[in-house]
Design an enzyme around this catalytic site. Structure first.
Site, mmCIF file in Angstrom:
data_model
loop_
_atom_site.group_PDB
_atom_site.id
_atom_site.type_symbol
_atom_site.label_atom_id
_atom_site.label_comp_id
_atom_site.label_asym_id
_atom_site.label_seq_id
_atom_site.Cartn_x
_atom_site.Cartn_y
_atom_site.Cartn_z
ATOM 1 N N ARG A 143 32.007 56.171 29.765
ATOM 2 C CA ARG A 143 31.315 55.036 30.066
ATOM 3 C C ARG A 143 31.558 53.883 29.089
ATOM 4 O O ARG A 143 31.808 52.787 29.188
ATOM 5 C CB ARG A 143 29.742 54.967 30.136
ATOM 6 C CG ARG A 143 29.017 53.612 30.364
ATOM 7 C CD ARG A 143 27.743 53.818 30.951
ATOM 8 N NE ARG A 143 26.832 55.082 30.556
ATOM 9 C CZ ARG A 143 26.278 55.024 29.351
ATOM 10 N NH1 ARG A 143 26.593 53.962 28.295
ATOM 11 N NH2 ARG A 143 25.677 56.406 29.026
ATOM 12 N N TYR B 51 34.531 28.260 39.961
ATOM 13 C CA TYR B 51 34.503 29.430 40.703
ATOM 14 C C TYR B 51 33.023 29.563 41.242
ATOM 15 O O TYR B 51 32.228 29.926 40.302
ATOM 16 C CB TYR B 51 34.828 30.715 40.079
ATOM 17 C CG TYR B 51 34.804 31.829 41.069
ATOM 18 C CD1 TYR B 51 35.628 32.028 42.110
ATOM 19 C CD2 TYR B 51 33.988 32.838 40.675
ATOM 20 C CE1 TYR B 51 35.487 33.137 42.988
ATOM 21 C CE2 TYR B 51 33.754 33.982 41.454
ATOM 22 C CZ TYR B 51 34.633 33.944 42.503
ATOM 23 O OH TYR B 51 34.337 35.000 43.601
ATOM 24 N N ASP C 269 38.212 30.442 31.903
ATOM 25 C CA ASP C 269 38.781 31.048 32.949
ATOM 26 C C ASP C 269 40.013 30.742 33.357
ATOM 27 O O ASP C 269 40.306 29.732 34.027
ATOM 28 C CB ASP C 269 37.814 30.736 34.030
ATOM 29 C CG ASP C 269 37.906 31.598 35.461
ATOM 30 O OD1 ASP C 269 39.028 32.267 35.472
ATOM 31 O OD2 ASP C 269 36.928 31.714 36.045
ATOM 32 N N LYS D 261 42.757 39.293 41.100
ATOM 33 C CA LYS D 261 43.588 38.244 41.590
ATOM 34 C C LYS D 261 45.024 38.501 41.232
ATOM 35 O O LYS D 261 45.651 39.709 41.503
ATOM 36 C CB LYS D 261 42.969 36.973 41.353
ATOM 37 C CG LYS D 261 41.590 36.460 41.502
ATOM 38 C CD LYS D 261 41.098 36.576 42.880
ATOM 39 C CE LYS D 261 39.523 36.499 43.040
ATOM 40 N NZ LYS D 261 38.831 35.701 42.275
HETATM 41 C C1 LIG Z 1 37.412 35.651 41.908
HETATM 42 C C2 LIG Z 1 37.087 34.875 40.506
HETATM 43 C C3 LIG Z 1 36.122 35.041 39.817
HETATM 44 C C4 LIG Z 1 35.382 36.318 39.934
HETATM 45 O O1 LIG Z 1 36.192 37.564 39.793
HETATM 46 P P1 LIG Z 1 35.742 38.923 40.433
HETATM 47 O O2 LIG Z 1 36.750 39.783 40.223
HETATM 48 O O3 LIG Z 1 35.814 38.535 42.149
HETATM 49 O O4 LIG Z 1 34.186 39.512 40.329
HETATM 50 C C5 LIG Z 1 35.807 34.300 38.443
HETATM 51 N N1 LIG Z 1 36.743 33.257 38.381
HETATM 52 C C6 LIG Z 1 37.641 32.830 39.231
HETATM 53 C C7 LIG Z 1 38.525 31.775 38.963
HETATM 54 C C8 LIG Z 1 37.767 33.643 40.487
HETATM 55 O O5 LIG Z 1 38.883 33.226 41.274
#
Ligand SMILES: *Cc1c(COP(=O)(O)O)cnc(C)c1O
Length: 383
Positions: free
Chosen positions: A55, A106, A178, A203
């Site tokens: 974990r 997002y 981000d 992504k």
């Molecule tokens: C998809 C996304 C997230 C969230 O990520 P997950 O893996 O779906 O939880 C956060 N920030 C951006 C810019 C995203 O495109």
């Protein structure tokens, strides 16, 4: 002031070579997957291997983390079961504070932040491309975190990382970026003064639309970072070994994928900007785009594989265009090898600030001519 990482190797070399050093016992070229969730304790009651219980982390997670740290010029990284798990671990590890975040970001993370007062935080949303507005929103001594996203979903607006970091730091706030859409191939936010980087590794980092994962990377580990690590362990939000292995595998082609996707997106953006049925192309690589100058100064080697288009015919034509494509796939998410098209405001739902005539495009690895022709045919059928 910009302190670019001094790593001797370029990202393409790192991604191709770092995880092929050979496994010590078998001499296997590629990394093994260790699925054990518990490890043997030494006779002297210690754990000399450093591995105790799954974990906390696992060997595949540590491999993905070491590569991501190198790519970001970060001291350490922490991989989670999703991008949202990573981001919320950071939000929840802060002492109750004031957070400044973008008006357009997002949407799932924004919805989380909207309910963050339940967790003791106060939140102000601003236009992050407007430096004066950002400065006005930051409360010296009170703001603990400025959250930025660049390029940001779904309009691909650009935030000047170095300028925001300077304003935030003067006021005693940390900056977390981000950087999901930029990837470390195009931007290393830590080099521009951000303290922490977030990626939804679901992504581009994984890049094959088959893993949910997220990562935080930090320039200088601090007490907050120790709390984030602890929270991952206590909340059980670490990524499992199979997914971490797939993530590491995907990372090994990140450089070439992102560069090819950026090139194709740029070609498409230019061609679509001339299309008579399109009222606007949102892409920071276009010289007349509002964020272009800043993007050109902090994005190296491309402007990313994400763009959006707005249809003169409005929401009906946008939805019908998405219905009429055959190479593009109608799906949410982005950053995979297959091109995706999405009527974004349908996905975000009530309260969305995304224009209803907008289609979000994630450019994959198909030939850009085929992608353009497919879209052009779909628009013609939808008129
Ligand atoms: C998809 C996304 C997230 C969230 O990520 P997950 O893996 O779906 O939880 C956060 N920030 C951006 C810019 C995203 O495109």
């Amino acid at each position: 002031m910009i302190d670019l990482p001094t790593t001797a190797m370029k990202p393409g070399t790192l991604t191709a070579s770092v995880l092929s050093e050979g496994e010590p016992i078998t001499r296997a070229l590629t990394p093994a997957i260790h699925v054990a969730m518990t490890y043997i304790r030494d006779a002297d009651n210690g754990y000399s291997s450093g591995n105790v219980y799954g974990r906390a982390d696992n060997t595949s997670v540590r491999q993905a983390e070491s590569l991501i740290s190198e790519l970001e010029g970060a001291a350490e990284s922490l991989v989670f079961g999703s991008g949202t798990a990573a981001a919320t671990a950071l939000f929840l590890s802060l002492e109750p504070t004031h957070i400044v975040a973008p008006q357009l970001m997002y949407w799932a993370l924004q919805s989380w932040l909207r309910q963050s007062p339940r967790f003791g935080h106060q939140i102000t949303f601003v236009d992050m491309s407007d430096l004066e507005a950002v400065k006005a929103a930051i409360r010296p001594g009170k703001t603990g975190l400025v959250w930025i996203e660049t390029p940001s979903n779904p309009l691909w607006t650009i935030t000047d990382i170095a300028a925001v970091a300077q304003s935030a730091h003067v006021a005693g706030a940390l900056v977390a970026a981000d950087s999901t859409a930029a990837t470390p191939i195009l931007t290393q936010p830590l080099a521009y003064g951000a303290d922490i980087v977030l990626h939804s590794a679901t992504k581009y980092l994984n890049g094959h639309s088959d893993v949910s994962a997220g990562v935080l990377a930090i320039a200088k580990p601090n007490e907050l970072w120790s709390r984030v690590r602890k929270m991952r362990e206590q909340n059980g939000s670490v990524l499992g070994p199979f997914e971490a292995w797939l993530l590491a595998r995907g990372l090994r082609t990140l450089d070439i994928r992102v560069k090819a996707q950026s090139r194709s997106a740029e070609v498409l953006a230019r061609r679509l900007a001339k299309h008579s049925a399109i009222s606007g192309v949102l892409y920071p690589g276009l010289v007349d785009s509002p964020g272009h100058r800043v993007a050109a100064s902090q994005m190296m080697g491309g402007f990313g594989g994400m763009l959006s288009i707005r249809l003169k015919g409005g929401p009906r034509v946008a939805i019908s265009t998405a219905a009429n494509v055959s190479i593009w796939r109608r799906a949410t998410s982005f950053g995979g090898i297959e091109s995706l098209i999405e009527h974004r405001s349908s996905m975000e739902g009530e309260g969305s600030l995304c224009p209803a005539d907008l289609l979000r495009l994630s450019v994959g690895l198909e030939d850009p001519d085929d992608l353009f022709n497919d879209l052009e045919r779909a628009i013609a059928r939808s008129a």
